[in-house]
Each structure stands twice: as structure tokens, then as C-alpha cells.
Design an enzyme around this catalytic site. Structure first.
Site: not given
Length: 345
Positions: A57, A111, A126, A246, A259, A262
Site C-alpha cells: 500500500d 510506518r 488492524q 472513513d 477515525e 478507512s
């Protein structure tokens, strides 16, 4: 400290031992409800993929993946995944999962370019999920029905948690509210996108914001989206575009929009071509994943990611994501949090 919000008189409802038990409880419960609602089977996911396949991604296109050479593969470069948005769709086809059913997995990613905040860590965990659909189901009504199913899973988990941990009583509204990014911009024309999210989520408690990635009436996108998974260009209604969005919840501890997911209907062949052109990424057409998609060899699908630590943080009324996951933090951040009663795992 910059990027650290400390709630007034903050005190966690659960101590460390109870928190660890509650984290497992939430994760066990939610994935069972999600799998039942969406008809998903669990699969095992990779933490690394080879560079150059197009499977990783690209997020907003600027974040650097963690990469390293593999000795046993003639020093080919592997990348730690950012998410599994494209890998999941590839696996739907490989496993020959029929329309109406799908898969989910525990996704663990790194990340390193994330900015540390109360809700951001360089470690991401996630539930990544993907469901095969028909071409006729690539529409706004189907997207909304799926969002409602996810929200139902969240509500069930919240209720069951409250039965075992009495200080954590349900707070989510009965229904989730839908609004398109164009309408959100028209409602709050003088606010930036994050401020608009906060205002609408504070008003309704739980909101799904539709159409993220495409240019709005003010000449700017609501937020960035990669061009090769979510469909943010297909017309969803007269004057509106985008089949993605979202899920946002109002977080009373942090006093902001929060959030939790997504997600969206994925690009078909035409949407991929258009979004690659808009993004100036037409060179991706030569990558393995993109070739398969453009040749019609991948199933139509809907999918997304649901933050595990984010969900635990919200349901356990925690002030910082470091209270529900073990990661690396700057000493200054850890020390400032501890002084405020925010105890990291």
C-alpha cells in the site's frame, strides 16, 4: 509537549492488568461479530512483500516503507507492509472466494514516517478485510449497507464489554450518520478538513464520510488516497463522486473526531485508469497487481482496515494509543504522559 493532548483530570478506568485482559476481550469479540456480519473467513497475512510487485500500500505516496535485501533471493528487496489493501484483493482471486463472501486478517505494519500523536504510532495493527462483490453492487447503497454492518459489530462489542467491565458503559448512538465530503465542505466552508470532521462527529457521535481522495469544490481533496485501491472517482449520485470513506466516532476523552476505519468499494478497470492518470502514476500499469486488475483477472471487491489499537483505545476510554499497544516512543513523550497518569504498556 507538542502533539500530546492531556485530558483534564485524566484517570484510566482500568489498571494495567485489567487493560491487558480487556484488550484481548475486545479483539476476540469484535472479530467474531465482524466475520459473522460480513461473511468473512480468517486468513494468514504477510508482514513483508517483494518490492516491485505493486502489492504494498502506497498510502499517500510519500511514506517510506521499511525495506531490506534478502540474501537467499539474490538480494531482492523486501518491504514491510504499510497495509494489505491490494494483497487482500489478490488473495480473493487466488482463493476463488465467491461474491458475497470474503476474508479478514490480523495486519501488523510499520510506518516509520508517522508523526507521534495521541492516536498515531509507527506500529500499526488492524483487521484488514476484503469481500468479493458483483459489478452491480459497486454502488453507494451497497457501501452504506456494509458500513452499517460494521457499525453493528462495533455496537455489539461495546455492549458486551460493558457487561464485563461496568465502568465502560455504552456511549455510541444507535445509528451511524452518512455525509458526503462535498456536503461537509458546504456545511463548514471556512474550516479545514480535520476541523470539519470534528464538528460533524461531535454533532452526530458516529459518522461515515463519503468520497475521500477526489478534488472537491474548493479545489482540494478532503484527504489523500492512493489511486489503486479505493474508488474515489466513480459517480455515486448526481453531482457526487466516490465509493469510499472513513468511519469516524466522537471521542469525548480527546475531544475530537476519531477515525476507526478507512474503507471503500475498490477500483474497477476504468476507475484505476482514471485515478492513475489523475495521480500521475500511470507507470504503475506495468506492475503485477495492476496488470491483473486491468486484464479483468481480479474480482470486484469492497474492503478496508479497522484499527485494533484504535478500537481498544476508544472502547477502554484511553487517552493515548500507547496505553493499548507496545511500541517505541520518544523518552520525552513517555515521561510527559506518565506525569499525566497516562501509563504506556
Amino acid at each position: 509537549m507538542k502533539n500530546l493532548f492531556i485530558p483534564k483530570d485524566y484517570k484510566s478506568s482500568l489498571d494495567l492488568e485489567a487493560t491487558e485482559k480487556a484488550i484481548k476481550f475486545i479483539k476476540d469479540q469484535f472479530q467474531l461479530h465482524l466475520a459473522a456480519e460480513l461473511k468473512l473467513r480468517r486468513v494468514t497475512a504477510p508482514m513483508i512483500v517483494l518490492k516491485g510487485t505493486g502489492l504494498n500500500d502506497d498510502l499517500n505516496g510519500i511514506e517510506r516503507p521499511v525495506a531490506f535485501p534478502i540474501k537467499g533471493l539474490a538480494d531482492q528487496t523486501a518491504e514491510v507492509v504499510h497495509s494489505l489493501a491490494k494483497w487482500k484483493r489478490y488473495m480473493l482471486g487466488k482463493l476463488d472466494i465467491p461474491a458475497g463472501k470474503g476474508l479478514y486478517t490480523d495486519m501488523n505494519a510499520l510506518r516509520p514516517d508517522e508523526v507521534f500523536t495521541n492516536i498515531h504510532s509507527i506500529y500499526v495493527d488492524q483487521w484488514d478485510w476484503e469481500k468479493a462483490i458483483t459489478k452491480a453492487e459497486r454502488n453507494l447503497d451497497f457501501l452504506k449497507r456494509t458500513v452499517k454492518q460494521i457499525y453493528a459489530s462495533l455496537k455489539k462489542t461495546e455492549y458486551i464489554l460493558s457487561e464485563y467491565y461496568s465502568p465502560l458503559q455504552p456511549s455510541l448512538p444507535e445509528e451511524i450518520t452518512f455525509i458526503h465530503t462535498e456536503d461537509l465542505l458546504a456545511k463548514y466552508p471556512h474550516l479545514n478538513s480535520k476541523e470539519r470532521e470534528t464538528e460533524i462527529t461531535k454533532e452526530f457521535g458516529a459518522v461515515f464520510i463519503i468520497g475521500i481522495g477526489g478534488e472537491l469544490a474548493n479545489g482540494e481533496p478532503h484527504d489523500g488516497r492512493a489511486p489503486d485501491y479505493d474508488d474515489w472517482t466513480t459517480a455515486s449520485a448526481i453531482g457526487y463522486h466516490g465509493l469510499n470513506g472513513d468511519i469516524l466516532l466522537w471521542n469525548p476523552i480527546l475531544e475530537q473526531a476519531f477515525e476507526i476505519s478507512s474503507m471503500g468499494i475498490r477500483v474497477d478497470e476504468e476507475a484505476l485508469k482514471l485515478q492513475l492518470k489523475i495521480s500521475g502514476e500511470e507507470k504503475r500499469k506495468d506492475l503485477m497487481f495492476h496488470k491483473k486488475l486491468l486484464a479483468g483477472k481480479l474480482p470486484y471487491s469492497i474492503g478496508g482496515g479497522i484499527g485494533q489499537s484504535r478500537l481498544c483505545m476508544f472502547l477502554l476510554r484511553k487517552a493515548h494509543i500507547g496505553e493499548v499497544q507496545s511500541s517505541i516512543w520518544p523518552d520525552e513523550l513517555r515521561d510527559a504522559s506518565k506525569k499525566a497518569g497516562i501509563i504506556f504498556l
